[in-house]
Design an enzyme around this catalytic site. Structure first.
Site, PDB file in Angstrom:
ATOM      1  N   ASP A 191     -75.464  22.419 -40.715  1.00  0.00           N
ATOM      2  CA  ASP A 191     -75.183  23.680 -40.031  1.00  0.00           C
ATOM      3  C   ASP A 191     -74.102  24.414 -40.813  1.00  0.00           C
ATOM      4  O   ASP A 191     -73.127  23.802 -41.248  1.00  0.00           O
ATOM      5  CB  ASP A 191     -74.702  23.424 -38.598  1.00  0.00           C
ATOM      6  CG  ASP A 191     -75.796  22.918 -37.683  1.00  0.00           C
ATOM      7  OD1 ASP A 191     -76.973  23.187 -37.950  1.00  0.00           O
ATOM      8  OD2 ASP A 191     -75.469  22.262 -36.679  1.00  0.00           O
ATOM      9  N   ASP A 245     -82.204  26.395 -36.384  1.00  0.00           N
ATOM     10  CA  ASP A 245     -81.776  26.519 -34.990  1.00  0.00           C
ATOM     11  C   ASP A 245     -82.205  27.861 -34.410  1.00  0.00           C
ATOM     12  O   ASP A 245     -82.654  27.936 -33.259  1.00  0.00           O
ATOM     13  CB  ASP A 245     -80.254  26.373 -34.872  1.00  0.00           C
ATOM     14  CG  ASP A 245     -79.762  25.001 -35.278  1.00  0.00           C
ATOM     15  OD1 ASP A 245     -80.542  24.029 -35.221  1.00  0.00           O
ATOM     16  OD2 ASP A 245     -78.575  24.904 -35.665  1.00  0.00           O
TER      17      ASP A 245
END
Length: 157
Positions: free
Chosen positions: A117, A136
């Site tokens: 991330d 995501d």
């Protein structure tokens, strides 16, 4: 079905290229943070071993491989669902977004041991402590699209 598969492939490639570009090419894994347009967009490295926002992290390889298996099972189920039903184009694209994102994060878990991330966005005095990635975004958009653009539509007479 082809629209779903193509959308999944494009989503997967964009997700993996974005992660490679930021994590490897810009060396975010070492640098830790790059201010792009602070505070609106910051590349902030976070290795997510759990679910959303790092929930259930810290349970080791069993959970890691469980998330990989879950992503593969859900992706296969969604593809089967698309094949059985007559989705609109938006429904097919939504399914592809979800599948491509799920498989993108699954590959991260296989390669890195965690999901890479790196996107962090804050605004208006709110400091967001969490990072996320392209996968995501597409998982969320795909799931939302499946809710909006699929389902029974019966003619009422």
């Amino acid at each position: 079905m082809r629209i779903t598969a193509l959308t999944a492939l494009i989503t997967f490639v964009i997700d993996q290229l974005s992660k490679w570009a930021v994590v490897q090419f810009l060396d975010l894994k070492t640098v830790g943070q790059i201010d792009v347009l602070p505070p609106y967009l910051v590349f902030h490295m976070a290795w997510n071993q759990g679910a959303n926002f790092g929930l259930l992290s810290g349970h080791g390889d069993l959970l890691r491989w469980g998330w990989v298996a879950l992503a593969v099972v859900i992706s296969a189920w969604v593809m089967r669902w698309v094949r059985r039903e007559q989705f609109s184009i938006l429904g097919q694209i939504s399914a592809g977004l979800l599948v491509g994102g799920a498989l993108g994060n699954a590959i991260d878990r296989i390669i890195y041991g965690a999901v890479a991330d790196f996107l962090n966005m804050s605004c208006c005095g709110f400091q967001n402590p969490y990072s996320f990635n392209v996968a995501d975004i597409t998982i969320f958009a795909g799931a939302f699209g499946l809710i909006l653009f699929t389902g029974e539509t019966k003619n009422r007479t």
